[in-house]
Motif scaffolding. Sequence first.
Motif, PDB file in Angstrom:
ATOM      1  N   HIS A  49      39.505  -4.240  -2.923  1.00 49.24           N
ATOM      2  CA  HIS A  49      38.405  -5.168  -3.181  1.00 49.24           C
ATOM      3  C   HIS A  49      38.919  -6.551  -3.543  1.00 49.24           C
ATOM      4  O   HIS A  49      39.887  -6.715  -4.295  1.00 49.24           O
ATOM      5  N   THR A  50      38.254  -7.560  -2.990  1.00 53.78           N
ATOM      6  CA  THR A  50      38.563  -8.946  -3.322  1.00 53.78           C
ATOM      7  C   THR A  50      37.258  -9.718  -3.433  1.00 53.78           C
ATOM      8  O   THR A  50      36.268  -9.375  -2.764  1.00 53.78           O
ATOM      9  N   ASN A  51      37.239 -10.721  -4.278  1.00 49.60           N
ATOM     10  CA  ASN A  51      36.053 -11.571  -4.349  1.00 49.60           C
ATOM     11  C   ASN A  51      36.439 -12.990  -4.732  1.00 49.60           C
ATOM     12  O   ASN A  51      37.524 -13.232  -5.259  1.00 49.60           O
ATOM     13  N   ASN A  52      35.555 -13.894  -4.427  1.00 49.70           N
ATOM     14  CA  ASN A  52      35.760 -15.302  -4.725  1.00 49.70           C
ATOM     15  C   ASN A  52      34.501 -15.817  -5.409  1.00 49.70           C
ATOM     16  O   ASN A  52      33.426 -15.841  -4.798  1.00 49.70           O
ATOM     17  N   LYS A  53      34.629 -16.164  -6.690  1.00 52.33           N
ATOM     18  CA  LYS A  53      33.489 -16.635  -7.474  1.00 52.33           C
ATOM     19  C   LYS A  53      33.550 -18.144  -7.593  1.00 52.33           C
ATOM     20  O   LYS A  53      34.569 -18.700  -8.039  1.00 52.33           O
ATOM     21  N   ILE A  54      32.484 -18.793  -7.198  1.00 54.48           N
ATOM     22  CA  ILE A  54      32.466 -20.257  -7.159  1.00 54.48           C
ATOM     23  C   ILE A  54      31.263 -20.767  -7.948  1.00 54.48           C
ATOM     24  O   ILE A  54      30.121 -20.369  -7.690  1.00 54.48           O
ATOM     25  N   ARG A  55      31.539 -21.617  -8.882  1.00 52.68           N
ATOM     26  CA  ARG A  55      30.499 -22.231  -9.692  1.00 52.68           C
ATOM     27  C   ARG A  55      30.235 -23.635  -9.173  1.00 52.68           C
ATOM     28  O   ARG A  55      31.172 -24.410  -8.930  1.00 52.68           O
ATOM     29  N   VAL A  56      28.968 -23.968  -8.982  1.00 51.68           N
ATOM     30  CA  VAL A  56      28.568 -25.248  -8.393  1.00 51.68           C
ATOM     31  C   VAL A  56      27.696 -25.987  -9.399  1.00 51.68           C
ATOM     32  O   VAL A  56      26.798 -25.397 -10.006  1.00 51.68           O
ATOM     33  N   SER A  57      27.944 -27.295  -9.564  1.00 52.57           N
ATOM     34  CA  SER A  57      27.189 -28.041 -10.570  1.00 52.57           C
ATOM     35  C   SER A  57      27.107 -29.512 -10.196  1.00 52.57           C
ATOM     36  O   SER A  57      27.897 -30.017  -9.389  1.00 52.57           O
TER      37      SER A  57
END
Length: 580
Positions: A49-57
């Motif tokens: 499993h892999t994931n990419n968490k991106i916060r946008v503001s």
Amino acid sequence: MINQLSWKVGGQQGEGIESTGEIFAIALNRLGYYLYGYRHFSSRIKGGHTNNKIRVSTKQLNAISDDLDILVAFDQETIDVNYHELREGGVVVADAKFNPTLAEDSKATLYAVPFTEIANELGTSLMKNMVAVGASSAILGLPAESYREVVEEIFKKKGMSVVEKNMEAIQAGADFFNKEAGGQIESLQLEKADGKKRMFLIGNDAIAMGALAGGCRFMPAYPITPASEIMEYLIKKLPEFGGTVIQTEDEIAAVTMAIGANYAGVRTLTASAGPGLSLMAEAIGLSGITEVPLVLVDTQRGGPSTGLPTKQEQSDLMAMVYNTHGDIPKVVITPSTVEEAFYDTIEAFNIAEEYQCPVIIVTDLALSLGKQTVEPLDYNKIEIRRGKFDINEELPERVDGEYFKRFLVTEDGVSPRVAPGMKNGVHHVTGVEHDETGKPSESPENRVAQMDKRLRKLNTLADRFDTPVYTNAPHEEADLLVIGINSTRGTINEAMPRLEADGIKVNHAHVRLLHPFPTEQLKPLMDRAKKVVVIENNATAQLASIIKMNVGGTNVESMLKYDGNPFLPSDIYKQCKELV
């Protein structure tokens, strides 16, 4: 309208998860949004499993978020592993291929979108990630054309037909969501960004750019996670500046090549992670006793041995300060943002040459590989200082039989430095203790003189170093002083207002120069706090131990996390509240 949201894409490693996140994030960055990303990935090349968490503001960010607004899932495992982060009103967009299900206790809404089926209809299942990007853009009310510039840059070399096929996939994903799921979700509409152009970098890229700007022209290195991107960047860029990169057979070869090149007068960098730095320990001592400048990067990861090579940890602190046998002058710099990684790398080269000693730049995986929006860099701030070294210097004529006093005992501890071939600069160089000309010497008097000379070099460094301790200290007297290092800076700053809202007076200090330790800069802050908590990603409280050795303090407590994950703002808020 909201001013920030958090988006995550997950699936099996090797099926385009990273590129999905990259295309989504870069497009939003170019619209003028601020972003902060963190990748969770397996140590396997394919699978896991892999994931990419991106916060946008619409405002500057320096930490990943506690919760999640949108989860894009390519398999059921992604939902099972990550659904707990979804806030009430959150959305899961999953490939209909695997008949996705959402746990009963989730308050999010699940939308099944046929990523794979739509991609196959367009010619290849490989484009399912572009379909997912399109569905995400529909949720946010962004036109598919927002991604064209990024898609062209990535796929243009494969031909414009490939570019158009990928744009078709994005549009198809958006069309399906608009038609079948009702289109944009009002509660997830972002306020409009300012449209300004900003950089979007990982820490490793910033280090590589800093090396270039700082005059580095050679990099011998052995690839290792999470340091390899530094070498990969410089492989592409150094030749344009007359430099080169050599992939060595191991880390021992890399560091000794770096010492040799620096001895010849070429600014040189090598980079590795904990296992590689262990192999370099003896050579670091060689740099110290021969007084040859050396700049190394240690990108910390989970240890010991192979450990958790793709996970967050800050467990090399003691090793970086104390791993070399014997006593040598050594500098350990710990940047805490991508921007600092750029400027600190330039300064590392200056310090290495001014003080003629090894300088280690220590980051952690979250800083090395986490991608952040960065304001345009100020190249007017760049300064090149080479200390007592000028290759064009005219040296005094040699007296018959005498060698140049390369290791002259001086008041400031720094001897004159020459490069091979400089007229009248002949001298010995050896890892054995030596006299002022470099000839081996076991004289007790000489030993004391040379040792004292080397060790007094750094007496003034903490005073000269720009911001050895970053501070966010609004209170003269604080209930709590929170101390951190490397990537935890933004996370701590984000937790502070929550603690302040509960009536707790909080100051924050972040260590940016680990060795020589900035005792005088940190002690006043500690003295003005009722309690001190040191936050670090390791199991043995290494930073807290270093602080106690250099500053003291009976009111110091530790907050530790060593499960491979970075701290979240909520971790710090909850545990700090319990301590007060």
